[in-house]
Each structure stands twice: as C-alpha cells, then as structure tokens.
Scaffold this motif. Structure first.
Motif, PDB file in Angstrom:
ATOM      1  N   THR A  89       0.850  -1.189   0.000  1.00 40.77           N
ATOM      2  CA  THR A  89       0.000   0.000   0.000  1.00 40.77           C
ATOM      3  C   THR A  89       0.883   1.235   0.000  1.00 40.77           C
ATOM      4  N   GLY A  90       0.419   2.280  -0.681  1.00 44.01           N
ATOM      5  CA  GLY A  90       1.212   3.496  -0.772  1.00 44.01           C
ATOM      6  C   GLY A  90       0.468   4.579  -1.526  1.00 44.01           C
ATOM      7  N   ILE A  91       1.070   5.733  -1.620  1.00 45.23           N
ATOM      8  CA  ILE A  91       0.451   6.877  -2.273  1.00 45.23           C
ATOM      9  C   ILE A  91       1.118   7.117  -3.630  1.00 45.23           C
ATOM     10  N   ASP A  92       0.330   7.525  -4.613  1.00 50.05           N
ATOM     11  CA  ASP A  92       0.853   7.828  -5.950  1.00 50.05           C
ATOM     12  C   ASP A  92       1.291   9.288  -5.982  1.00 50.05           C
ATOM     13  N   ILE A  93       2.595   9.535  -6.079  1.00 50.88           N
ATOM     14  CA  ILE A  93       3.102  10.908  -6.126  1.00 50.88           C
ATOM     15  C   ILE A  93       3.608  11.274  -7.520  1.00 50.88           C
ATOM     16  N   SER A  94       3.340  10.418  -8.506  1.00 51.88           N
ATOM     17  CA  SER A  94       3.885  10.652  -9.855  1.00 51.88           C
ATOM     18  C   SER A  94       3.386  11.950 -10.482  1.00 51.88           C
ATOM     19  N   GLN A  95       2.210  12.430 -10.046  1.00 50.20           N
ATOM     20  CA  GLN A  95       1.660  13.669 -10.613  1.00 50.20           C
ATOM     21  C   GLN A  95       1.861  14.871  -9.686  1.00 50.20           C
ATOM     22  N   HIS A  96       2.592  14.689  -8.615  1.00 47.62           N
ATOM     23  CA  HIS A  96       2.844  15.790  -7.701  1.00 47.62           C
ATOM     24  C   HIS A  96       3.612  16.897  -8.427  1.00 47.62           C
ATOM     25  N   PRO A  97       3.290  18.164  -8.181  1.00 44.36           N
ATOM     26  CA  PRO A  97       3.962  19.271  -8.876  1.00 44.36           C
ATOM     27  C   PRO A  97       5.486  19.247  -8.777  1.00 44.36           C
ATOM     28  N   LEU A  98       6.031  18.871  -7.617  1.00 41.57           N
ATOM     29  CA  LEU A  98       7.489  18.828  -7.470  1.00 41.57           C
ATOM     30  C   LEU A  98       8.100  17.711  -8.304  1.00 41.57           C
ATOM     31  N   VAL A  99       7.363  16.611  -8.453  1.00 41.58           N
ATOM     32  CA  VAL A  99       7.824  15.528  -9.320  1.00 41.58           C
ATOM     33  C   VAL A  99       7.793  15.977 -10.780  1.00 41.58           C
ATOM     34  N   GLN A 100       6.722  16.655 -11.149  1.00 44.69           N
ATOM     35  CA  GLN A 100       6.559  17.085 -12.539  1.00 44.69           C
ATOM     36  C   GLN A 100       7.614  18.104 -12.951  1.00 44.69           C
ATOM     37  N   GLU A 101       8.032  18.972 -12.039  1.00 46.19           N
ATOM     38  CA  GLU A 101       8.988  20.019 -12.406  1.00 46.19           C
ATOM     39  C   GLU A 101      10.442  19.565 -12.317  1.00 46.19           C
ATOM     40  N   ALA A 102      10.688  18.439 -11.646  1.00 45.13           N
ATOM     41  CA  ALA A 102      12.064  17.986 -11.424  1.00 45.13           C
ATOM     42  C   ALA A 102      12.710  17.472 -12.711  1.00 45.13           C
ATOM     43  N   ASP A 103      14.014  17.689 -12.822  1.00 44.43           N
ATOM     44  CA  ASP A 103      14.788  17.122 -13.929  1.00 44.43           C
ATOM     45  C   ASP A 103      15.249  15.707 -13.585  1.00 44.43           C
ATOM     46  N   ILE A 104      15.524  15.496 -12.298  1.00 43.85           N
ATOM     47  CA  ILE A 104      15.987  14.188 -11.823  1.00 43.85           C
ATOM     48  C   ILE A 104      15.264  13.842 -10.528  1.00 43.85           C
ATOM     49  N   ILE A 105      14.771  12.610 -10.433  1.00 45.37           N
ATOM     50  CA  ILE A 105      14.151  12.087  -9.215  1.00 45.37           C
ATOM     51  C   ILE A 105      15.210  11.308  -8.440  1.00 45.37           C
ATOM     52  N   HIS A 106      15.341  11.611  -7.152  1.00 45.62           N
ATOM     53  CA  HIS A 106      16.349  10.944  -6.335  1.00 45.62           C
ATOM     54  C   HIS A 106      15.660  10.264  -5.149  1.00 45.62           C
ATOM     55  N   LEU A 107      15.566   8.945  -5.204  1.00 42.32           N
ATOM     56  CA  LEU A 107      14.891   8.164  -4.167  1.00 42.32           C
ATOM     57  C   LEU A 107      15.832   7.816  -3.020  1.00 42.32           C
ATOM     58  N   HIS A 108      15.248   7.718  -1.828  1.00 35.71           N
ATOM     59  CA  HIS A 108      15.986   7.244  -0.662  1.00 35.71           C
ATOM     60  C   HIS A 108      15.201   6.075  -0.053  1.00 35.71           C
ATOM     61  N   TRP A 109      14.582   6.253   1.111  1.00 34.07           N
ATOM     62  CA  TRP A 109      13.860   5.175   1.804  1.00 34.07           C
ATOM     63  C   TRP A 109      12.364   5.454   1.693  1.00 34.07           C
ATOM     64  N   VAL A 110      11.594   4.524   1.115  1.00 36.40           N
ATOM     65  CA  VAL A 110      10.202   4.824   0.743  1.00 36.40           C
ATOM     66  C   VAL A 110       9.190   3.826   1.306  1.00 36.40           C
ATOM     67  N   ASN A 111       9.541   3.108   2.355  1.00 35.05           N
ATOM     68  CA  ASN A 111       8.702   2.022   2.855  1.00 35.05           C
ATOM     69  C   ASN A 111       7.697   2.459   3.919  1.00 35.05           C
ATOM     70  N   GLN A 112       7.049   1.441   4.532  1.00 34.13           N
ATOM     71  CA  GLN A 112       6.092   1.615   5.631  1.00 34.13           C
ATOM     72  C   GLN A 112       4.916   2.510   5.251  1.00 34.13           C
ATOM     73  N   GLY A 113       4.314   2.194   4.102  1.00 38.40           N
ATOM     74  CA  GLY A 113       3.089   2.866   3.697  1.00 38.40           C
ATOM     75  C   GLY A 113       3.271   4.107   2.860  1.00 38.40           C
ATOM     76  N   PHE A 114       4.514   4.506   2.550  1.00 39.88           N
ATOM     77  CA  PHE A 114       4.727   5.693   1.725  1.00 39.88           C
ATOM     78  C   PHE A 114       4.529   5.342   0.247  1.00 39.88           C
ATOM     79  N   LEU A 115       5.420   4.540  -0.320  1.00 38.66           N
ATOM     80  CA  LEU A 115       5.253   4.081  -1.694  1.00 38.66           C
ATOM     81  C   LEU A 115       5.088   2.567  -1.704  1.00 38.66           C
ATOM     82  N   SER A 116       4.075   2.099  -2.401  1.00 39.93           N
ATOM     83  CA  SER A 116       3.939   0.664  -2.635  1.00 39.93           C
ATOM     84  C   SER A 116       4.771   0.311  -3.865  1.00 39.93           C
TER      85      SER A 116
END
Length: 420
Positions: A89-116
């Motif tokens: 289970t998790g939230i869809d952030i692919s359409q978030h404004p900060l995601v849309q404006e970014a040139d590069i996405i940099h992931l770190h730790w995304v577990n425990q209900g944040f991103l599925s």
C-alpha cells in the motif's frame, strides 16, 4: 538543474538523516534541490510534505498500519515485524507538482506505507532519470531490509527465512517478481553508500544491469566537530575522571545491533580486567528496554532518545570511544558523526564499517560475533593505545571523505552525466 529527493520522512532513522543532509549539502553548494516527504517533522528550508492537514495524516497512518497488519499472518515471529516490508500500500506521487517540475528524481527510503511497489512503478515510469541511494537491501530483495546469510536475492527470492511459511511462491517470491517488472525498463541509476552494499546489489538479479556509483552520505563537519571534553561532560553531568564508552541506536534492542555480544564483551572485561571495571562507565542513547540496562556490568548513564543534534555532538565529544557491535550495517550515521567529532570507533568488521574505520589508527575492528575480540578492542583502545592520535585520524577521515563539499561534488557529476 532541479533535483527532487524523496524519502518517507525528514527526521527519524538513518535514511531520513542522510537524505536531509544530502539535500542541505546540495543546496549549500549551489544545486537546486528539494526534499519531498510523507511525514514532515521539521520546518526546514527546501523540505516539503506530500500533503497536509488532519485528514492527510490520518490516511498516512492508515497506510502504515494496513501494511503492518497485512504482514502479521506471514511473519515468522514478532522479531522480524519491521525487518520485512511487503510494500502493498502506498500513495501515488507521480503527478505531484514537485515531481513534474524535477529534472531528476532521487529516491531514498520509501517504505512503511509511503510508496507501494505499484506506486513506485508509476514514479519510475514518469520518463525522468531516477537515482536511488541504497540505505539497506530492500530494493533488490523480496522484502527484507537486511538479508543476513540468505543469498536468494542473487537469482530469485523464495523460501524466505523471515516468513512463517516459506516456499517457492511465498510472499518474497511474489514481491520479487513485481519489482522485476517495474525495474525492467526503468531509467534507474543506483548509488550505494558503501562498497559492501554495492557488491551485493551489483550481484543481485534485480539490479545487476543498472549503472552504479559509490558515494557516501555527507555530514556537516563544521557542526559535527570535536568539542572540549571536560566542558561537554560538565553539560551532560557525566564524570570527569572516567573512561566513557558511548553506544547508541534508534532501537538498541534490535538483534541486528549486536547487544548480546556487547554485553558479553563487557562481562569479559569486568571479570578479567579490574582496571576497566574501576575506571570505565557506559553512556547509552536510543530506545532501550529497562531490563537491558540491568545486564550491563558497568555503571550506565542513559540518555534515551536524543533528537537534539547539539546534544549528540556533546555526547560524542564527551566519550573516549564509540562502540558499534552491529552484525550488519551499511554506512552508519553514528560512525560518521563520531569520526567527525574525533571519537574513535570500536566495532565488528561488518558492512561498510571497514571503509570508515582504519584498524588501530582511527579505531579497532573486531572479529564478527567475537565478544573476546570486541573486549580486546575496548581494552587496547582505552588503556594501551594513544587516544589522541586516534582522535586526529578519526577527524581527518570525516573531513576528507564525508564533508558536504566532497559528497555534493560527487553527486553533481552523476546528475550531469544523466542529463546528457
């Protein structure tokens, strides 16, 4: 160049500390970086929450609780409850404004209900270059954060030792297959903080075809710096005439932190070296069961959970050495902080620790799971070797390898290569 860091929270846990420090280091060195989190705990410039309000926080907690509850029927026992993340289970952030404006996405730790795994897949499918800094093994396993002696992830996870009913098509196998589908064509670049983790992830079935870089986490060496030991002890109300051993972790009682071997080593010292029992005391910070404290054969000063960085610098500066009996770890922030404050490390030679500590120069590397070796390291470091020289080497290592300027420059090269 717009960089968006993504982590579950901006404070609490090693990955949060590392992500926040990297975001700050990049911004301090002229790079436009922002940190997007699910749980915002501090009001810091350049850090943003996915949402706000009571309803948002309730939904975030519900996702966390649901992920944990759905894992209960599968877990081997309560000791592995937070060592395995099903990411169902998790939230869809692919359409978030900060995601849309970014040139590069940099992931770190995304577990425990944040991103599925599903919403992670949507983020990877945005078409933007994605950098993923590994803070544990979860990205390339069937669900565990540290695999221990299990090597199933090298080909295909199954028969998982964390599960009550391991089998060929168990939960780890299904999750492994999901990850393989979303990683397949993803523009994914992997950064590992330690060479140890790089070796494991490069050999894994899920990530072996991706591009890799080895870059440590940064630390502000102008803040984490040696302070006068006597003054630090006075502020903390610690004795001036004792050798102080410092030990700390978010959860001291986590079996992976090696408390069993630490206690055994202390008992060896107490029984065989009266000078240690007489002259040394313990200083412990972090979540710890009251019963555990009773097992220490030395006088113990407990600080529980320390959230104030200023207090942490005082603790490191007050101590004569920092003890790390962990059995598996990546590139521990506590080791980096201790080095920056000029405090030698005594611990097992595991994970990324040998990359951080030079044996008998800035600390002592004991044989893994060998309490006698750990006890020897404590005795020699405190009572035989020259602590002042150890302190200088520890500080030098932190400044040369982990300062904000050094790490930011390495990441900038990665970002530029991806945008080409």
């Amino acid at each position: 160049m717009k960089i968006l860091q993504i982590n579950k929270t901006d404070a609490g846990g090693g990955a949060a500390v590392a992500a926040n420090r990297l975001n700050r280091a990049l911004r301090n060195n002229g790079i436009e970086s922002k940190l997007l989190v699910q749980d915002l705990r501090r009001n810091e410039e350049g850090v943003y929450a996915v949402g706000s309000g009571f309803g948002y926080r309730q939904k975030a907690f519900a996702r966390f609780a649901w992920e944990r509850l759905t894992f209960l029927p599968y877990e081997r026992n309560a000791s592995v409850r937070f060592a395995f993340s099903p990411a169902n289970t998790g939230i869809d952030i692919s359409q978030h404004p900060l995601v849309q404006e970014a040139d590069i996405i940099h992931l770190h730790w995304v577990n425990q209900g944040f991103l599925s795994i599903e919403t992670l897949g949507k983020l990877l499918a945005c078409g933007k270059p994605v950098v993923w800094t590994q803070h544990d093994m979860w990205s390339f396993t069937g669900g565990c954060h540290y695999a221990g002696t299990c090597l199933e992830f090298l080909e295909f996870c199954s028969y998982c030792p964390f599960l009550k009913k391991p089998g060929k098509k168990d939960l780890s196998a299904r999750q492994f297959a999901q990850k393989r589908r979303i990683y397949n064509e993803a523009p994914l670049t992997i950064v590992t903080c330690s060479k140890w983790l790089r070796t494991l992830s490069q050999e894994s079935k899920l990530l072996r075809r991706k591009d890799f870089y080895n870059i440590p986490n940064p630390i502000d060496t102008s803040f984490y710096t040696p302070r006068n030991q006597q003054e630090a002890r006075e502020r903390l109300k610690l004795p001036q005439d004792k050798k102080l051993l410092l030990f700390g972790a978010a959860n001291v009682d986590d079996p992976r932190k090696g408390m069993r071997y630490f206690i055994e080593a202390l008992n060896i010292l107490a029984e065989n070296f009266p000078v240690v029992k007489e002259d040394a005391e313990l200083v412990v910070f972090g979540k710890m069961n009251a019963e555990t404290v009773k097992l220490f054969p030395f006088k113990t000063h407990s600080f529980k959970f320390v959230s104030n960085p200023d207090t942490l610098v005082d603790l490191y500066s007050a101590a004569d050495s920092y003890i790390l009996p962990s059995l598996q770890d990546n590139l521990p922030n506590t080791v980096m902080e201790s080095l920056a404050c000029g405090t030698p490390i005594i611990g097992f030679s595991i994970g990324g620790v040998p990359e951080m500590v030079t044996h008998q120069e800035s600390g002592y590397l004991a044989e893994v799971k060998n309490a006698l070796s750990l006890a020897t390291g404590i005795y020699e470091t405190l009572f035989v070797n020259k602590l002042d020289q150890y302190r200088l080497k520890a500080r030098q290592k932190a400044v040369e390898c982990y300062s904000e300027e050094v790490v930011a420059e390495k990441y900038l090269k990665v970002y530029k290569s991806l945008l080409k």
